[in-house]
Design a protein around this motif. Structure first.
Motif, short mmCIF file in Angstrom:
data_model
loop_
_atom_site.label_atom_id
_atom_site.label_comp_id
_atom_site.label_asym_id
_atom_site.label_seq_id
_atom_site.Cartn_x
_atom_site.Cartn_y
_atom_site.Cartn_z
N SER A 1 0.04 10.76 -9.11
CA SER A 1 0.68 11.43 -7.97
C SER A 1 1.66 10.48 -7.29
N ILE A 2 2.49 11.04 -6.43
CA ILE A 2 3.45 10.22 -5.69
C ILE A 2 2.70 9.22 -4.82
N ASP A 3 1.59 9.65 -4.26
CA ASP A 3 0.80 8.75 -3.43
C ASP A 3 0.34 7.54 -4.22
N GLU A 4 -0.13 7.77 -5.44
CA GLU A 4 -0.59 6.66 -6.29
C GLU A 4 0.57 5.76 -6.71
N LEU A 5 1.72 6.37 -7.03
CA LEU A 5 2.88 5.57 -7.41
C LEU A 5 3.38 4.71 -6.26
N ILE A 6 3.41 5.29 -5.04
CA ILE A 6 3.86 4.53 -3.89
C ILE A 6 2.90 3.37 -3.60
N GLU A 7 1.60 3.64 -3.72
CA GLU A 7 0.61 2.58 -3.50
C GLU A 7 0.83 1.43 -4.50
N ALA A 8 1.12 1.80 -5.76
CA ALA A 8 1.34 0.77 -6.77
C ALA A 8 2.64 0.00 -6.52
N CYS A 9 3.64 0.69 -5.99
CA CYS A 9 4.93 0.04 -5.75
C CYS A 9 4.88 -0.95 -4.59
N ILE A 10 4.28 -0.55 -3.49
CA ILE A 10 4.34 -1.39 -2.28
C ILE A 10 3.21 -2.40 -2.23
N GLY A 11 2.14 -2.20 -3.03
CA GLY A 11 1.02 -3.13 -2.99
C GLY A 11 0.25 -3.01 -1.68
N ASP A 12 -0.49 -4.03 -1.35
CA ASP A 12 -1.23 -4.05 -0.09
C ASP A 12 -0.27 -4.20 1.07
N THR A 13 -0.47 -3.40 2.11
CA THR A 13 0.40 -3.46 3.28
C THR A 13 0.26 -4.81 3.97
N GLY A 14 1.38 -5.50 4.10
CA GLY A 14 1.37 -6.81 4.74
C GLY A 14 1.56 -6.73 6.24
N ALA A 15 1.47 -7.89 6.88
CA ALA A 15 1.55 -7.94 8.34
C ALA A 15 2.92 -7.50 8.85
N LEU A 16 4.00 -7.88 8.14
CA LEU A 16 5.35 -7.53 8.60
C LEU A 16 5.59 -6.02 8.53
N GLN A 17 5.16 -5.39 7.44
CA GLN A 17 5.34 -3.95 7.32
C GLN A 17 4.46 -3.20 8.31
N LEU A 18 3.25 -3.71 8.52
CA LEU A 18 2.37 -3.10 9.51
C LEU A 18 2.97 -3.20 10.90
N LEU A 19 3.62 -4.32 11.19
CA LEU A 19 4.27 -4.50 12.48
C LEU A 19 5.42 -3.51 12.66
N ARG A 20 6.16 -3.26 11.59
CA ARG A 20 7.25 -2.27 11.67
C ARG A 20 6.70 -0.87 11.95
N ALA A 21 5.60 -0.54 11.29
CA ALA A 21 5.00 0.77 11.52
C ALA A 21 4.51 0.91 12.96
N VAL A 22 3.91 -0.14 13.49
CA VAL A 22 3.44 -0.11 14.88
C VAL A 22 4.64 -0.04 15.84
N LEU A 23 5.75 -0.67 15.47
CA LEU A 23 6.96 -0.57 16.30
C LEU A 23 7.44 0.87 16.37
N VAL A 24 7.37 1.58 15.25
CA VAL A 24 7.71 3.01 15.26
C VAL A 24 6.73 3.76 16.16
N ALA A 25 5.45 3.43 16.05
CA ALA A 25 4.43 4.12 16.85
C ALA A 25 4.62 3.90 18.35
#
Length: 540
Positions: free
Chosen positions: A26-50
């Protein structure tokens, strides 16, 4: 001969077992494989959106201070002012002769005192707040599908934030109550999709493991925005109410500019819309932040070859194509109706309870702070329940608890002020947690192609419940608390039962198309009841 017949008879069975093709990822599985484990910088960007939820909360509750009627007192000394006696002072100030009374603070601190609305009647005084919620309803129904169709999550959020900020700055320049009410309508119209786009975009930018964390971060940001209001209002208590709008709107505009350069568009939405190249670029950027760019080459190659087909008419049917896609599927309509009914009951209490308790004490700043603080433990509770419990049972249990506490408020005599206060706060805390859970649950119930529209409609059902709440509060004050707390308790308790009709979503991946969701639910039904056959019409 017999052996040949046996072989022939067995062949179809053996063939049928081997012929079952492997299910593509599925797209969800492909995206998970592409981005790997969510790192601190990406998590910070998501929280900035929030963090956009902080500005959303400020716009919702700012009228608590700007539209409040200030305290007043008799002018001069008690002996020299015979027209303003203690008995007369217990009445409204418009019943007294002019010049016999004065406001405790400068007239500019509130729209009521600046425009002399103390004798205008409740309809005119409440017009700006009513206009704001009317704008929220209108904008929600007209703009909610833009993030799923034409503009996408990021552009819709940026346009909404910029428009809300501009309307707020213009509100500070309003010359009269009519212009003020019109600009509050525009603010509500622009604000209507901020919460939905923020929640959907922030959760689609991180891996499955961090979605609940990012959702709860948005609720914490909402509490921060709510808590900032009494602090700023107290700091500006001698200044004009216009200063409140300016200092709430200008930072939001700066935040929107920052978000334009920092936030990414949802890769899920890009893939569902067929914009694969942009999706791959976004995923490479996320993978780079997560430190997994060198290990995802195979996944990116698979993603390039992946062709995501939208449902018929989704790409060229206009902004309401997503709604037509849902209306063509009875299972989607049943899900949407059930969670909207639950949202209506929860929204009625969520927006109505602060109006009815409104005064946890004579101090407006302290009362608002108490209400805002209830958002913090409710966000923690919703996070724990979302991670460890069935969301259906959690929503139903929280709604039942809130309903029982609200009914207790109606039953407790007026003399037991502490007991009534405790019941009110317990009811509001449970309602806040149910409010948060319903929004997270709605994200998981619907696929990417219609997710923003579905969550937007759920939020509109909550706002509609909030529109009905002030009338009940007024009845409760005029006649009996049965009309306010009693109806609140019955409404949220009954509406929460509809959550039990919805499917379980805990621990599963999110679907991206309506067809994928149908196949997933059909497989789930087949595995649960293998004797019966289930079609798309039988999905819950």
């Amino acid at each position: 001969m017999a052996m040949d017949e046996d072989d022939t008879a067995a062949a179809p069975l053996l063939t049928s077992r081997k012929a079952k093709p492997a299910k593509p990822p599925s797209i969800d599985e492909l995206i998970e494989a592409c981005i790997g484990d969510t790192g601190a910088l990406q998590l910070l960007r998501a929280v900035l959106v929030a963090f956009a939820w902080a500005f959303d909360a400020q716009q919702v509750f700012i009228s608590v201070f700007t539209d409040a009627e200030p305290r007043w007192r008799c002018a001069g000394s008690a002996g020299s002012n015979s027209s303003c006696t203690p008995a007369a002072a217990a009445a409204v100030p418009c019943a007294l002769p002019g010049g016999t009374w004065v406001w405790d603070r400068p007239a500019r601190t509130s729209v009521v005192s600046e425009w002399a609305l103390q004798c205008a009647g409740p309809a005119l005084v409440s017009l700006p707040a009513s206009s704001f919620f009317a704008g929220c309803l209108a904008g929600g129904f007209l703009l909610t599908t833009l993030a799923d169709s034409l503009l996408g999550r990021k552009k819709t959020l940026l346009v909404s934030l910029a428009s809300m900020s501009a309307a707020g700055v213009l509100t500070a320049l309003a010359p009269n109550i009519w212009a003020y009410a019109a600009l509050r309508f525009v603010s509500g119209f622009a604000r209507s999709v901020v919460g939905t786009c923020t929640l959907v975009l922030s959760t689609e930018l991180v891996g499955r493991r961090w979605r609940d964390v990012v959702s709860v971060a948005a609720f914490f940001c909402y509490a921060v925005g709510f808590l900032s209001l009494p602090a700023l209002a107290f700091a500006l208590r001698e200044a004009s109410w216009r200063s409140m709008y300016f200092w709430m709107s200008a930072p939001c505009l700066c935040y929107a500019v920052l978000l334009y350069f920092v936030a990414q568009e949802s890769p899920r939405w890009l893939l569902v819309r067929g914009r694969t190249q942009e999706a791959v670029q976004t995923l490479r950027q996320i993978a780079s932040l997560n430190g997994s760019s060198s290990t995802a080459t195979t996944s990116f190659s698979t993603l390039h070859a992946c062709s995501v087909r939208e449902e018929a008419g989704a790409s060229g049917g206009g902004v309401f194509a997503t709604l037509r896609m849902m209306s063509a599927r009875p299972w989607a309509i049943r899900r949407l109706a059930a969670i909207m009914v639950a949202g209506f009951g929860v929204g009625m209490v969520y927006f109505g309870m602060p109006l009815s308790v409104g005064s946890l004490g004579p101090n407006l700043y302290l009362s608002t702070t108490y209400n805002a603080l209830a958002e913090v433990p409710s966000a923690v509770l919703s996070w724990l329940l979302m991670a460890r419990a069935d969301p259906r049972a959690s929503v139903a249990a929280l709604a039942a608890s809130a309903g029982a506490c609200s009914l207790a408020c109606a039953a407790i005599p007026r003399g037991a002020g502490a007991a009534r206060m405790a019941a009110e706060l317990a009811s509001f805390l449970a309602t806040c947690a149910a409010y948060d859970l319903i929004l997270i649950y709605a994200i998981e119930l619907f696929p990417t192609s219609v997710r923003n529209s579905a969550v937007g409609l759920v939020r509109q059902a909550m706002v509609l419940g909030g529109v009905a709440a002030p009338a009940l509060v007024a009845l409760g004050r005029e006649r009996s608390v049965i009309w306010s707390f009693g109806v609140f308790g019955l409404a949220i308790g009954g509406a929460g039962l509809f959550a039990a009709c919805l499917p379980e979503t805990r621990g599963r991946t999110m679907s991206d198309t309506m067809k994928e969701e149908e196949e997933r639910n059909e497989a789930s039904c087949t595995s649960t009841t293998p004797i019966a056959k289930h079609g798309g019409r039988d999905l819950v």
